[in-house]
Design a protein around this motif. Structure first.
Motif, PDB file in Angstrom:
ATOM      1  N   TYR A   6       0.859  -1.188   0.000  1.00 41.62           N
ATOM      2  CA  TYR A   6       0.000   0.000   0.000  1.00 41.62           C
ATOM      3  C   TYR A   6       0.892   1.233   0.000  1.00 41.62           C
ATOM      4  O   TYR A   6       1.943   1.254   0.629  1.00 41.62           O
ATOM      5  N   ARG A   7       0.471   2.264  -0.700  1.00 40.64           N
ATOM      6  CA  ARG A   7       1.205   3.530  -0.735  1.00 40.64           C
ATOM      7  C   ARG A   7       0.207   4.661  -0.540  1.00 40.64           C
ATOM      8  O   ARG A   7      -0.804   4.731  -1.228  1.00 40.64           O
ATOM      9  N   PHE A   8       0.529   5.524   0.391  1.00 38.84           N
ATOM     10  CA  PHE A   8      -0.304   6.682   0.682  1.00 38.84           C
ATOM     11  C   PHE A   8       0.513   7.931   0.398  1.00 38.84           C
ATOM     12  O   PHE A   8       1.617   8.090   0.934  1.00 38.84           O
ATOM     13  N   GLU A   9       0.004   8.808  -0.425  1.00 43.71           N
ATOM     14  CA  GLU A   9       0.706  10.018  -0.861  1.00 43.71           C
ATOM     15  C   GLU A   9       0.403  11.196   0.062  1.00 43.71           C
ATOM     16  O   GLU A   9      -0.569  11.186   0.800  1.00 43.71           O
ATOM     17  N   GLN A  10       1.249  12.218  -0.037  1.00 45.78           N
ATOM     18  CA  GLN A  10       1.029  13.514   0.617  1.00 45.78           C
ATOM     19  C   GLN A  10       0.913  13.422   2.131  1.00 45.78           C
ATOM     20  O   GLN A  10       0.034  14.038   2.742  1.00 45.78           O
ATOM     21  N   GLY A  11       1.808  12.671   2.750  1.00 48.69           N
ATOM     22  CA  GLY A  11       1.823  12.592   4.208  1.00 48.69           C
ATOM     23  C   GLY A  11       2.181  13.932   4.833  1.00 48.69           C
ATOM     24  O   GLY A  11       2.817  14.779   4.214  1.00 48.69           O
ATOM     25  N   GLN A  12       1.787  14.114   6.068  1.00 49.33           N
ATOM     26  CA  GLN A  12       2.005  15.371   6.788  1.00 49.33           C
ATOM     27  C   GLN A  12       3.020  15.255   7.917  1.00 49.33           C
ATOM     28  O   GLN A  12       3.598  16.242   8.338  1.00 49.33           O
ATOM     29  N   ARG A  13       3.245  14.048   8.444  1.00 47.40           N
ATOM     30  CA  ARG A  13       4.071  13.864   9.645  1.00 47.40           C
ATOM     31  C   ARG A  13       5.329  13.056   9.316  1.00 47.40           C
ATOM     32  O   ARG A  13       5.252  11.925   8.889  1.00 47.40           O
ATOM     33  N   LYS A  14       6.485  13.669   9.572  1.00 48.97           N
ATOM     34  CA  LYS A  14       7.758  12.975   9.405  1.00 48.97           C
ATOM     35  C   LYS A  14       8.229  12.463  10.760  1.00 48.97           C
ATOM     36  O   LYS A  14       7.960  13.064  11.793  1.00 48.97           O
ATOM     37  N   LEU A  15       8.968  11.362  10.729  1.00 45.57           N
ATOM     38  CA  LEU A  15       9.446  10.736  11.955  1.00 45.57           C
ATOM     39  C   LEU A  15      10.918  11.002  12.223  1.00 45.57           C
ATOM     40  O   LEU A  15      11.522  10.335  13.049  1.00 45.57           O
ATOM     41  N   GLY A  16      11.514  11.955  11.559  1.00 42.40           N
ATOM     42  CA  GLY A  16      12.939  12.203  11.735  1.00 42.40           C
ATOM     43  C   GLY A  16      13.728  11.044  11.158  1.00 42.40           C
ATOM     44  O   GLY A  16      13.361  10.478  10.142  1.00 42.40           O
ATOM     45  N   SER A  17      14.802  10.660  11.815  1.00 37.89           N
ATOM     46  CA  SER A  17      15.625   9.547  11.324  1.00 37.89           C
ATOM     47  C   SER A  17      15.354   8.265  12.096  1.00 37.89           C
ATOM     48  O   SER A  17      16.209   7.378  12.174  1.00 37.89           O
TER      49      SER A  17
END
Length: 104
Positions: A6-17
């Motif tokens: 599954y692939r979801f585009e245009q995410g809003q939240r990054k988890l850093g490294s």
């Protein structure tokens, strides 16, 4: 074994490294590996499962997960041995919360 992606585009939240592994693959359980990678703000989820024929249920659980977290630049690998949807959601949330703790 069945593999679902599954692939979801245009995410809003990054988890850093952050990279995180939670759960144990054994009878009735699963493991979740979360990695931060450049995916042009997308979130990719690959599931390897011993329980074949449940694509519609997996899609519903992944859609619900994406609605909650809206992750960007995140790859998630799931190895499943027949976990229930509730356990899948719990383990995935646990992995993301552990990643967020690493970022603090």
């Amino acid at each position: 074994m069945e593999t679902l992606v599954y692939r979801f585009e245009q995410g809003q939240r990054k988890l850093g490294s952050a990279t995180q592994l939670v759960g144990v693959v054994s009878s009735g359980n699963l493991e979740v590996l979360v990695q931060t990678v450049d995916l042009q703000l997308a979130c990719e989820i690959e599931i390897s499962t011993a329980a074949t024929g449940f694509g519609a249920i997996w899609q519903a659980v992944m859609h619900d997960f994406n609605q909650r977290w809206q992750l960007a630049d995140c790859r998630i690998a799931i190895n499943d041995m027949g976990a229930t949807p509730a356990v899948v959601s719990l383990r995935m949330d646990q992995a993301i919360e552990a990643c967020l703790e690493q970022v603090k």
